[in-house]
Scaffold this motif. Structure first.
Motif, PDB file in Angstrom:
ATOM      1  N   UNK A 192      -1.538   4.830 -11.437  1.00  0.00           N
ATOM      2  CA  UNK A 192      -2.096   5.688 -12.484  1.00  0.00           C
ATOM      3  C   UNK A 192      -3.062   4.914 -13.375  1.00  0.00           C
ATOM      4  N   UNK A 193      -4.186   5.539 -13.684  1.00  0.00           N
ATOM      5  CA  UNK A 193      -5.213   4.938 -14.525  1.00  0.00           C
ATOM      6  C   UNK A 193      -6.578   5.476 -14.151  1.00  0.00           C
ATOM      7  N   UNK A 245      -7.845  -4.942  -6.766  1.00  0.00           N
ATOM      8  CA  UNK A 245      -8.843  -4.629  -7.786  1.00  0.00           C
ATOM      9  C   UNK A 245      -8.132  -4.283  -9.091  1.00  0.00           C
ATOM     10  N   UNK A 246      -8.835  -4.454 -10.203  1.00  0.00           N
ATOM     11  CA  UNK A 246      -8.341  -4.042 -11.517  1.00  0.00           C
ATOM     12  C   UNK A 246      -6.950  -4.626 -11.795  1.00  0.00           C
ATOM     13  N   UNK A 247      -6.868  -5.967 -11.704  1.00  0.00           N
ATOM     14  CA  UNK A 247      -5.623  -6.681 -11.994  1.00  0.00           C
ATOM     15  C   UNK A 247      -4.442  -6.169 -11.169  1.00  0.00           C
ATOM     16  N   UNK A 248      -4.701  -5.827  -9.915  1.00  0.00           N
ATOM     17  CA  UNK A 248      -3.644  -5.397  -9.011  1.00  0.00           C
ATOM     18  C   UNK A 248      -3.258  -3.937  -9.119  1.00  0.00           C
ATOM     19  N   UNK A 249      -3.995  -3.157  -9.907  1.00  0.00           N
ATOM     20  CA  UNK A 249      -3.686  -1.733 -10.054  1.00  0.00           C
ATOM     21  C   UNK A 249      -4.137  -0.919  -8.843  1.00  0.00           C
ATOM     22  N   UNK A 250      -5.051  -1.474  -8.053  1.00  0.00           N
ATOM     23  CA  UNK A 250      -5.506  -0.855  -6.803  1.00  0.00           C
ATOM     24  C   UNK A 250      -5.400  -1.929  -5.736  1.00  0.00           C
ATOM     25  N   UNK A 251      -4.665  -1.614  -4.659  1.00  0.00           N
ATOM     26  CA  UNK A 251      -4.498  -2.572  -3.572  1.00  0.00           C
ATOM     27  C   UNK A 251      -4.744  -1.867  -2.244  1.00  0.00           C
ATOM     28  N   UNK A 252      -5.337  -2.611  -1.301  1.00  0.00           N
ATOM     29  CA  UNK A 252      -5.570  -2.024   0.013  1.00  0.00           C
ATOM     30  C   UNK A 252      -5.504  -3.083   1.102  1.00  0.00           C
TER      31      UNK A 252
END
Length: 93
Positions: free
Chosen positions: A31-32, A7-14
């Protein structure tokens, strides 16, 4: 089966997986500040780091440290702010 989510251009990954109790994901938030919507009730367990959370309809951010959790009802939204990389377990129930 294990699913990969970004998500969010790879800023959140799961990574998602299925348990006898339902779907869960484990992931990392860079961070963000991010906003998420829910389709099911979500139980967010903070594994490492910390998250500031702004629940819908609220004006004050709440901070959750490693070892704590929060819940968000189905069909809702919430914002998170991370100042450090934060690991989480999200349980969809």
């Amino acid at each position: 089966m294990i699913t990969e989510n970004q998500y969010f251009d790879g800023q959140v990954k799961s990574l998602g997986y299925q348990t006898t109790a339902g779907k869960s994901t484990v992931g990392v938030i860079n961070p963000g500040e991010y906003e998420f919507g829910t389709a099911q009730k979500e139980i967010m367990n903070i594994i490492e780091g910390e998250l500031a959370v702004l629940f819908s309809g609220k004006s004050d951010w709440e901070t959750f440290q490693a070892g704590s959790f929060f819940e968000v009802p189905a069909n809702d939204s919430f914002k998170v702010k991370a100042t450090v990389q934060t690991a989480y377990l999200c349980q969809y129930r």
